[in-house]
Design a protein around this motif. Sequence first.
Motif, PDB file in Angstrom:
ATOM      1  N   GLN A  74       0.723   4.384   6.329  1.00 53.40           N
ATOM      2  CA  GLN A  74       2.188   4.447   6.269  1.00 53.40           C
ATOM      3  C   GLN A  74       2.699   3.963   4.891  1.00 53.40           C
ATOM      4  O   GLN A  74       3.573   4.578   4.293  1.00 53.40           O
ATOM      5  N   LEU A  75       2.112   2.875   4.420  1.00 52.39           N
ATOM      6  CA  LEU A  75       2.518   2.323   3.116  1.00 52.39           C
ATOM      7  C   LEU A  75       2.180   3.274   1.976  1.00 52.39           C
ATOM      8  O   LEU A  75       2.957   3.449   1.042  1.00 52.39           O
ATOM      9  N   ILE A  76       1.009   3.902   2.057  1.00 47.74           N
ATOM     10  CA  ILE A  76       0.586   4.826   0.994  1.00 47.74           C
ATOM     11  C   ILE A  76       1.503   6.052   0.989  1.00 47.74           C
ATOM     12  O   ILE A  76       1.894   6.539  -0.076  1.00 47.74           O
ATOM     13  N   LEU A  77       1.887   6.523   2.174  1.00 43.85           N
ATOM     14  CA  LEU A  77       2.792   7.680   2.233  1.00 43.85           C
ATOM     15  C   LEU A  77       4.172   7.318   1.696  1.00 43.85           C
ATOM     16  O   LEU A  77       4.785   8.099   0.976  1.00 43.85           O
ATOM     17  N   GLN A  78       4.651   6.101   2.031  1.00 48.10           N
ATOM     18  CA  GLN A  78       5.935   5.635   1.455  1.00 48.10           C
ATOM     19  C   GLN A  78       5.840   5.619  -0.068  1.00 48.10           C
ATOM     20  O   GLN A  78       6.742   6.044  -0.771  1.00 48.10           O
ATOM     21  N   PHE A  79       4.710   5.112  -0.559  1.00 47.23           N
ATOM     22  CA  PHE A  79       4.481   4.957  -1.994  1.00 47.23           C
ATOM     23  C   PHE A  79       4.433   6.306  -2.708  1.00 47.23           C
ATOM     24  O   PHE A  79       5.122   6.526  -3.704  1.00 47.23           O
ATOM     25  N   LYS A  80       3.645   7.237  -2.156  1.00 49.93           N
ATOM     26  CA  LYS A  80       3.414   8.499  -2.873  1.00 49.93           C
ATOM     27  C   LYS A  80       4.530   9.511  -2.685  1.00 49.93           C
ATOM     28  O   LYS A  80       4.848  10.259  -3.591  1.00 49.93           O
ATOM     29  N   ALA A  98       7.722   8.969  -0.726  1.00 54.46           N
ATOM     30  CA  ALA A  98       9.085   8.582  -0.347  1.00 54.46           C
ATOM     31  C   ALA A  98       9.730   7.713  -1.431  1.00 54.46           C
ATOM     32  O   ALA A  98      10.628   6.919  -1.145  1.00 54.46           O
ATOM     33  N   GLY A  99       9.260   7.849  -2.644  1.00 55.77           N
ATOM     34  CA  GLY A  99       9.912   7.186  -3.776  1.00 55.77           C
ATOM     35  C   GLY A  99       9.727   5.683  -3.839  1.00 55.77           C
ATOM     36  O   GLY A  99      10.397   5.012  -4.622  1.00 55.77           O
ATOM     37  N   LYS A 100       8.832   5.131  -3.012  1.00 51.28           N
ATOM     38  CA  LYS A 100       8.642   3.665  -3.049  1.00 51.28           C
ATOM     39  C   LYS A 100       7.577   3.313  -4.088  1.00 51.28           C
ATOM     40  O   LYS A 100       6.549   2.717  -3.761  1.00 51.28           O
ATOM     41  N   PHE A 101       7.843   3.680  -5.340  1.00 46.96           N
ATOM     42  CA  PHE A 101       6.805   3.478  -6.351  1.00 46.96           C
ATOM     43  C   PHE A 101       6.552   2.003  -6.651  1.00 46.96           C
ATOM     44  O   PHE A 101       5.517   1.639  -7.184  1.00 46.96           O
ATOM     45  N   HIS A 102       7.506   1.128  -6.235  1.00 48.57           N
ATOM     46  CA  HIS A 102       7.291  -0.300  -6.464  1.00 48.57           C
ATOM     47  C   HIS A 102       6.179  -0.867  -5.577  1.00 48.57           C
ATOM     48  O   HIS A 102       5.736  -1.983  -5.796  1.00 48.57           O
ATOM     49  N   HIS A 103       5.726  -0.103  -4.539  1.00 48.02           N
ATOM     50  CA  HIS A 103       4.569  -0.559  -3.745  1.00 48.02           C
ATOM     51  C   HIS A 103       3.336  -0.742  -4.642  1.00 48.02           C
ATOM     52  O   HIS A 103       2.385  -1.422  -4.248  1.00 48.02           O
ATOM     53  N   ALA A 104       3.336  -0.090  -5.806  1.00 47.13           N
ATOM     54  CA  ALA A 104       2.194  -0.223  -6.732  1.00 47.13           C
ATOM     55  C   ALA A 104       1.940  -1.686  -7.065  1.00 47.13           C
ATOM     56  O   ALA A 104       0.795  -2.072  -7.309  1.00 47.13           O
ATOM     57  N   ARG A 105       2.990  -2.517  -7.036  1.00 52.55           N
ATOM     58  CA  ARG A 105       2.837  -3.931  -7.404  1.00 52.55           C
ATOM     59  C   ARG A 105       1.877  -4.661  -6.468  1.00 52.55           C
ATOM     60  O   ARG A 105       0.914  -5.266  -6.912  1.00 52.55           O
ATOM     61  N   PHE A 106       2.138  -4.577  -5.158  1.00 53.40           N
ATOM     62  CA  PHE A 106       1.246  -5.344  -4.270  1.00 53.40           C
ATOM     63  C   PHE A 106      -0.099  -4.658  -4.096  1.00 53.40           C
ATOM     64  O   PHE A 106      -1.103  -5.311  -3.852  1.00 53.40           O
TER      65      PHE A 106
END
Length: 238
Positions: free
Chosen positions: A85-91, A93-101
């Motif tokens: 779910q997190l990877i799909l949000q990241f790739k 759904a524009g949640k590119f800030h997930h790259a930080r954690f």
Amino acid sequence: MSVPQRYLLRWLDHVPTHCPLCLAASRGGRPCSGCLVDMRAAAGHRCPVCALALRPGAQCPDCAVLAPAFDRVVAALDYVPPVDQLILQFKNAGKFHHARFMAELLAQAVRHASPQVERITIVLPVPSSRQALRRRGFNPAGEIARQLAARLGLAYRPGLLLRSGEGASQKQLGRAARTGPQAGRYQCVGPVEGAAVAVVDDVLTTGATLHAVAVALKKAGAARVVGLVAARTPYRQD
Ligand SMILES: [Zn+2]
Ligand SMILES: [Zn+2]
């Protein structure tokens, strides 16, 4: 990494935020401690080469088929719920800030890995296709790789690796890559002679992409190629 950059990263790690999975209070954009426990629960016995989660004593089916050109893979997480779910949000759904954690978890995994991984000098991402870059507006692997290199204090060199026919001039590619029968999907266009290179990707599925990248890097003289991935897909028997 410069001193102000290091302070900025440390400060951002402590900014109050909400968990991207359950919305509980968290910090630095990372999942809350409860969700982090759920995410890490899948870790266990892995293939020593490609990091596939296996039953203890089981042979790795992916390495048996592929005979990979890369030396080993370090995976922070398995690509199972809630990580998917997190990877799909990241790739997507524009949640590119997930790259930080993701970079933070991957940096922790690298620090726990063997000295082979510690000797890495160059970090680069698997390049996105032009089509994927146009669709997303960023390369997810590149975002993780850039932040991982900063956290580990290693050189980030995304320009060393290109996809065939996407920006590599004939002169850059060299004769072998232009005419050789082994011309692959990726070309290394910079100095990697004798280097231990880390190739970063968000998800590793069969290892075929990392294998193609490792072939290009080793052809250019890289001594070792280590895959650093946020999440490893479990084996599917279908
Ligand atoms: Zn949570
Ligand atoms: Zn394997």
